[in-house]
Design a protein around this motif. Structure first.
Motif, PDB file in Angstrom:
ATOM      1  N   GLN A  82       0.829  -1.202   0.000  1.00  0.00           N
ATOM      2  CA  GLN A  82       0.000   0.000   0.000  1.00  0.00           C
ATOM      3  C   GLN A  82       0.866   1.257   0.000  1.00  0.00           C
ATOM      4  O   GLN A  82       0.548   2.253  -0.669  1.00  0.00           O
ATOM      5  CB  GLN A  82      -0.939  -0.001   1.231  1.00  0.00           C
ATOM      6  N   MET A  83       1.976   1.227   0.725  1.00  0.00           N
ATOM      7  CA  MET A  83       2.915   2.356   0.690  1.00  0.00           C
ATOM      8  C   MET A  83       3.480   2.544  -0.712  1.00  0.00           C
ATOM      9  O   MET A  83       3.593   3.678  -1.215  1.00  0.00           O
ATOM     10  CB  MET A  83       4.043   2.115   1.690  1.00  0.00           C
ATOM     11  N   ALA A  84       3.846   1.428  -1.352  1.00  0.00           N
ATOM     12  CA  ALA A  84       4.395   1.510  -2.703  1.00  0.00           C
ATOM     13  C   ALA A  84       3.379   2.101  -3.674  1.00  0.00           C
ATOM     14  O   ALA A  84       3.723   2.945  -4.531  1.00  0.00           O
ATOM     15  CB  ALA A  84       4.833   0.123  -3.163  1.00  0.00           C
ATOM     16  N   TYR A  85       2.133   1.694  -3.539  1.00  0.00           N
ATOM     17  CA  TYR A  85       1.097   2.233  -4.422  1.00  0.00           C
ATOM     18  C   TYR A  85       0.861   3.718  -4.148  1.00  0.00           C
ATOM     19  O   TYR A  85       0.603   4.504  -5.072  1.00  0.00           O
ATOM     20  CB  TYR A  85      -0.208   1.456  -4.246  1.00  0.00           C
ATOM     21  N   GLY A  86       0.964   4.114  -2.880  1.00  0.00           N
ATOM     22  CA  GLY A  86       0.814   5.531  -2.549  1.00  0.00           C
ATOM     23  C   GLY A  86       1.904   6.378  -3.208  1.00  0.00           C
ATOM     24  O   GLY A  86       1.623   7.449  -3.775  1.00  0.00           O
ATOM     25  N   VAL A  87       3.145   5.904  -3.144  1.00  0.00           N
ATOM     26  CA  VAL A  87       4.256   6.610  -3.787  1.00  0.00           C
ATOM     27  C   VAL A  87       4.051   6.655  -5.297  1.00  0.00           C
ATOM     28  O   VAL A  87       4.298   7.691  -5.950  1.00  0.00           O
ATOM     29  CB  VAL A  87       5.592   5.930  -3.438  1.00  0.00           C
ATOM     30  N   ALA A  88       3.576   5.550  -5.873  1.00  0.00           N
ATOM     31  CA  ALA A  88       3.348   5.504  -7.322  1.00  0.00           C
ATOM     32  C   ALA A  88       2.280   6.508  -7.746  1.00  0.00           C
ATOM     33  O   ALA A  88       2.407   7.147  -8.809  1.00  0.00           O
ATOM     34  CB  ALA A  88       2.927   4.095  -7.728  1.00  0.00           C
ATOM     35  N   ILE A  89       1.268   6.689  -6.926  1.00  0.00           N
ATOM     36  CA  ILE A  89       0.215   7.669  -7.254  1.00  0.00           C
ATOM     37  C   ILE A  89       0.795   9.082  -7.232  1.00  0.00           C
ATOM     38  O   ILE A  89       0.481   9.908  -8.108  1.00  0.00           O
ATOM     39  CB  ILE A  89      -0.958   7.525  -6.259  1.00  0.00           C
ATOM     40  N   LEU A  90       1.656   9.378  -6.265  1.00  0.00           N
ATOM     41  CA  LEU A  90       2.278  10.703  -6.197  1.00  0.00           C
ATOM     42  C   LEU A  90       3.190  10.939  -7.397  1.00  0.00           C
ATOM     43  O   LEU A  90       3.212  12.047  -7.969  1.00  0.00           O
ATOM     44  CB  LEU A  90       3.069  10.840  -4.900  1.00  0.00           C
ATOM     45  N   VAL A  91       3.957   9.906  -7.777  1.00  0.00           N
ATOM     46  CA  VAL A  91       4.840  10.040  -8.937  1.00  0.00           C
ATOM     47  C   VAL A  91       4.016  10.268 -10.203  1.00  0.00           C
ATOM     48  O   VAL A  91       4.357  11.122 -11.042  1.00  0.00           O
ATOM     49  CB  VAL A  91       5.724   8.784  -9.089  1.00  0.00           C
ATOM     50  N   GLY A  92       2.934   9.527 -10.349  1.00  0.00           N
ATOM     51  CA  GLY A  92       2.072   9.706 -11.510  1.00  0.00           C
ATOM     52  C   GLY A  92       1.443  11.080 -11.552  1.00  0.00           C
ATOM     53  O   GLY A  92       1.355  11.708 -12.625  1.00  0.00           O
ATOM     54  N   ALA A  93       1.038  11.584 -10.388  1.00  0.00           N
ATOM     55  CA  ALA A  93       0.391  12.901 -10.336  1.00  0.00           C
ATOM     56  C   ALA A  93       1.358  14.021 -10.688  1.00  0.00           C
ATOM     57  O   ALA A  93       0.942  15.098 -11.145  1.00  0.00           O
ATOM     58  CB  ALA A  93      -0.194  13.138  -8.944  1.00  0.00           C
ATOM     59  N   SER A  94       2.650  13.792 -10.494  1.00  0.00           N
ATOM     60  CA  SER A  94       3.647  14.834 -10.790  1.00  0.00           C
ATOM     61  C   SER A  94       4.110  14.816 -12.238  1.00  0.00           C
ATOM     62  O   SER A  94       4.933  15.641 -12.644  1.00  0.00           O
ATOM     63  CB  SER A  94       4.869  14.658  -9.871  1.00  0.00           C
ATOM     64  N   SER A  95       3.605  13.903 -13.046  1.00  0.00           N
ATOM     65  CA  SER A  95       4.013  13.809 -14.437  1.00  0.00           C
ATOM     66  C   SER A  95       3.490  15.004 -15.238  1.00  0.00           C
ATOM     67  O   SER A  95       2.386  15.502 -15.004  1.00  0.00           O
ATOM     68  CB  SER A  95       3.491  12.510 -15.055  1.00  0.00           C
ATOM     69  N   SER A  96       4.290  15.441 -16.199  1.00  0.00           N
ATOM     70  CA  SER A  96       3.880  16.560 -17.053  1.00  0.00           C
ATOM     71  C   SER A  96       3.063  16.089 -18.250  1.00  0.00           C
ATOM     72  O   SER A  96       2.522  16.922 -18.995  1.00  0.00           O
ATOM     73  CB  SER A  96       5.117  17.322 -17.547  1.00  0.00           C
ATOM     74  N   PHE A  97       2.975  14.784 -18.434  1.00  0.00           N
ATOM     75  CA  PHE A  97       2.179  14.237 -19.543  1.00  0.00           C
ATOM     76  C   PHE A  97       0.814  13.822 -19.008  1.00  0.00           C
ATOM     77  O   PHE A  97       0.717  12.963 -18.118  1.00  0.00           O
ATOM     78  CB  PHE A  97       2.893  13.031 -20.156  1.00  0.00           C
ATOM     79  N   MET A  98      -0.239  14.415 -19.559  1.00  0.00           N
ATOM     80  CA  MET A  98      -1.574  14.186 -19.030  1.00  0.00           C
ATOM     81  C   MET A  98      -2.000  12.726 -19.131  1.00  0.00           C
ATOM     82  O   MET A  98      -2.589  12.176 -18.183  1.00  0.00           O
ATOM     83  CB  MET A  98      -2.582  15.067 -19.780  1.00  0.00           C
ATOM     84  N   LEU A  99      -1.714  12.081 -20.274  1.00  0.00           N
ATOM     85  CA  LEU A  99      -2.108  10.691 -20.440  1.00  0.00           C
ATOM     86  C   LEU A  99      -1.390   9.800 -19.427  1.00  0.00           C
ATOM     87  O   LEU A  99      -2.010   8.942 -18.788  1.00  0.00           O
ATOM     88  CB  LEU A  99      -1.794  10.218 -21.863  1.00  0.00           C
ATOM     89  N   SER A 100      -0.094  10.029 -19.252  1.00  0.00           N
ATOM     90  CA  SER A 100       0.671   9.266 -18.269  1.00  0.00           C
ATOM     91  C   SER A 100       0.136   9.518 -16.867  1.00  0.00           C
ATOM     92  O   SER A 100       0.010   8.575 -16.062  1.00  0.00           O
ATOM     93  CB  SER A 100       2.148   9.655 -18.344  1.00  0.00           C
TER      94      SER A 100
END
Length: 408
Positions: free
Chosen positions: A338-356
Motif C-alpha cells: 500500500q505504501m508503494a502504491y501511494g508513492v506511485a500515485i504521487l509520482v504519476g500525479a507529478s508527471s507533465s504528460f496528461m495521459l501518463s
C-alpha cells in the motif's frame, strides 16, 4: 481373470481335425506355451470366432490355392493380429500402432506437465514480462521499434528464462525434503524427476544461458546472468557459508537484488547501450521502476514463506514467518504494498504528460483498492487460501509491469 495358455486353445475346438489344431498352435504364437491373462469366457469366444472364420478346410485350401494365395496370406496376418490384440485385452478391431501413438502422446503430455511445474511458471512469466517492460523504458520514439529492438529483447528474455529455470531448479534440488511437506506436487518432491534428472536439467539451462549471453556479446546481459547465477546459487545450495535462504534478511536481499536491481538496471542498459548504442542514462521512469520493485521484491520474499511455515519449522529455516507468525508477516506485506502504491500515485500525479498522469494515478489506485479488498477476505488459517493470495500478489506484480512503461 485367470492365466490361460494359448497353446491349450486347439483342445477346445472339439471336433476339429489335427490339421486345424496344428495350424492353430502355430498361428496363436510362434513360441511354445506363453501365458497371457485373459478370462476363460473371453478365451472361448476368441477361439470360437477364430475357428469358425479363420481358416478354410484343407480340401478347400488346396482347391483354391492357385487363385487365393495372396488373399489367404492377408487373412493369416489379419487373424493373427486379431488374436494377439484380443488376448492382450485390446479392442478387437484396433491395431497396435494406435496404442503406441496414444502412449507416446500421453508420455509427451506428462513430461510437459512435469517440466511446467518444475520451471515454476509464475516466475517465468514475471521474468519475461519484467524484461519486456524495462526494455520499453529505453524507447524514445516510434522509430526505435525496429527489428534490432525486438531481436535484442528476445535475446535477453530467452537468456534470462534459461537462468530462471536454473535458479528455481537448483532451489528444488536443495529443498526436496522440505518440498515433500510444503509443495509435494513439484516433480522432484513427488518422485517424477530423479535427482540426476534435476541436476541434468539445471546444468543444461545454466550452460545455455551463459552461452547465449556470450554469443550476444552484451556486457550488461552477461553481468545480469552472472550475478543472478551467483546469488541464486548462494541462496539455495546447501554447502558451508551458503544456503542463504536460512537467514531471513539475507534471503530477502538476494531476491531484492535480482528482481528489483538487476532486472531493472541491467536489462535497461542492455537495450540502451548494446542495442541502441546510446550512452548509459538513468531516467526518471527507470528510477521509479527500481524503487517500486524494491518494495515489491521484499513483499514477495516475505510472503512466499507464509504458506511454507510447516516445512520451514521442521527443517530449521528461520524465516520471518517462523519468527513473527503468519498473520503479522501477512499484514506487513500488505502495508508495504500500500505504501508503494501511494508513492506511485504521487509520482504519476507529478508527471507533465496528461495521459501518463491519468493512467498511472488511476491504475495504481485501482490496484491498491483491489489489494485491500482481497486481503481482508483471506482466511489465514487455510494454507490453500494463503497460497492463492500469494499467486494474486504475483498477478499484481505482472500488472505493475504493464503500468511502468507508461510512467513518464
Amino acid at each position: 481373470m485367470d492365466y490361460a495358455l494359448l497353446g491349450s486353445f486347439p483342445k477346445a475346438c472339439i471336433g476339429g481335425n489335427s490339421w486345424r489344431r496344428e495350424n492353430l498352435k502355430k498361428i496363436c504364437l510362434s513360441g511354445s506355451y506363453t501365458a497371457v491373462r485373459v478370462s476363460r469366457c473371453r478365451e472361448w469366444d476368441i477361439l470360437q470366432t477364430y475357428c469358425s472364420v479363420g481358416f478354410l478346410h484343407p480340401q478347400q485350401h488346396l482347391k483354391h490355392h492357385n487363385i487365393g494365395t495372396k488373399e489367404n496370406s492377408t487373412s493369416y496376418r489379419r487373424h493373427k493380429t486379431f488374436l494377439v490384440n484380443a488376448t492382450a485385452g485390446h479392442p478387437l478391431d484396433s491395431e497396435p500402432g494406435a496404442y503406441n501413438a496414444e502412449n507416446i502422446w500421453n508420455t509427451i503430455i506428462n513430461a510437459t506437465d512435469a517440466f511446467y511445474r518444475f520451471s515454476r511458471p509464475h516466475t517465468v512469466i514475471g521474468t519475461a514480462l519484467s524484461i519486456v517492460s524495462v526494455s520499453l523504458l529505453a524507447v524514445q520514439n516510434l522509430s526505435d521499434f525496429s527489428p534490432l529492438f525486438f531481436t535484442g529483447v528476445l535475446e535477453a528474455v530467452v537468456a534470462a528464462l534459461f537462468m530462471n529455470i536454473y535458479i528455481v531448479g537448483l532451489n528444488q534440488l536443495s529443498d526436496i525434503d522440505i518440498d515433500k511437506v510444503n509443495k509435494p506436487y513439484l516433480p522432484l518432491a513427488s518422485g517424477e524427476y530423479s535427482v540426476v534428472t534435476g541436476i541434468m536439467i539445471v546444468t543444461s539451462f545454466a550452460i545455455l544461458s551463459f552461452w547465449l549471453g556470450w554469443i550476444v556479446g552484451s556486457w550488461p546481459l552477461v553481468w545480469a546472468l552472472f550475478i543472478s547465477f551467483v546469488l541464486g546459487t548462494a541462496y539455495s545450495i546447501n554447502v558451508p557459508l551458503l544456503r542463504w535462504k536460512r537467514f531471513a534478511v539475507v534471503a530477502a536481499m538476494c531476491i531484492l537484488a535480482v528482481r528489483a536491481v538487476i532486472v531493472q538496471l541491467a536489462f535497461f542498459l542492455h537495450i540502451q547501450t548494446h542495442v541502441y548504442k546510446r550512452p548509459a542514462a538513468f531516467s526518471r521512469p527507470l528510477i521509479f521502476a527500481t524503487a517500486f520493485m524494491s518494495f515489491f521484491s521484499v513483499v514477495i520474499a516475505l510472503f512466499k514463506d507464509i504458506p511454507d511455515i510447516d516445512g520451514d519449522k521442521i527443517f530449521g529455516i528461520r524465516s520471518f514467518t517462523v519468527r513473527l507468525g503468519q498473520e503479522r508477516v501477512f499484514w506487513i506485506c500488505i502495508w508495504l504494498l500500500q505504501m508503494a502504491y501511494g508513492v506511485a500515485i504521487l509520482v504519476g500525479a507529478s508527471s507533465s504528460f496528461m495521459l501518463s498522469k491519468c493512467i498511472t494515478v488511476l491504475g495504481h489506485a485501482i490496484l491498491a483498492s483491489i489489494l485491500w479488498s482481497q486481503a481482508k477476505s483471506v482466511d489465514l488459517t487455510s494454507k490453500a487460501a494463503i497460497t492463492a493470495f500469494y499467486m494474486f500478489i504475483w498477478k499484481l506484480f505482472y500488472a505493475e509491469y504493464l503500468l511502468i512503461p507508461l510512467v513518464r
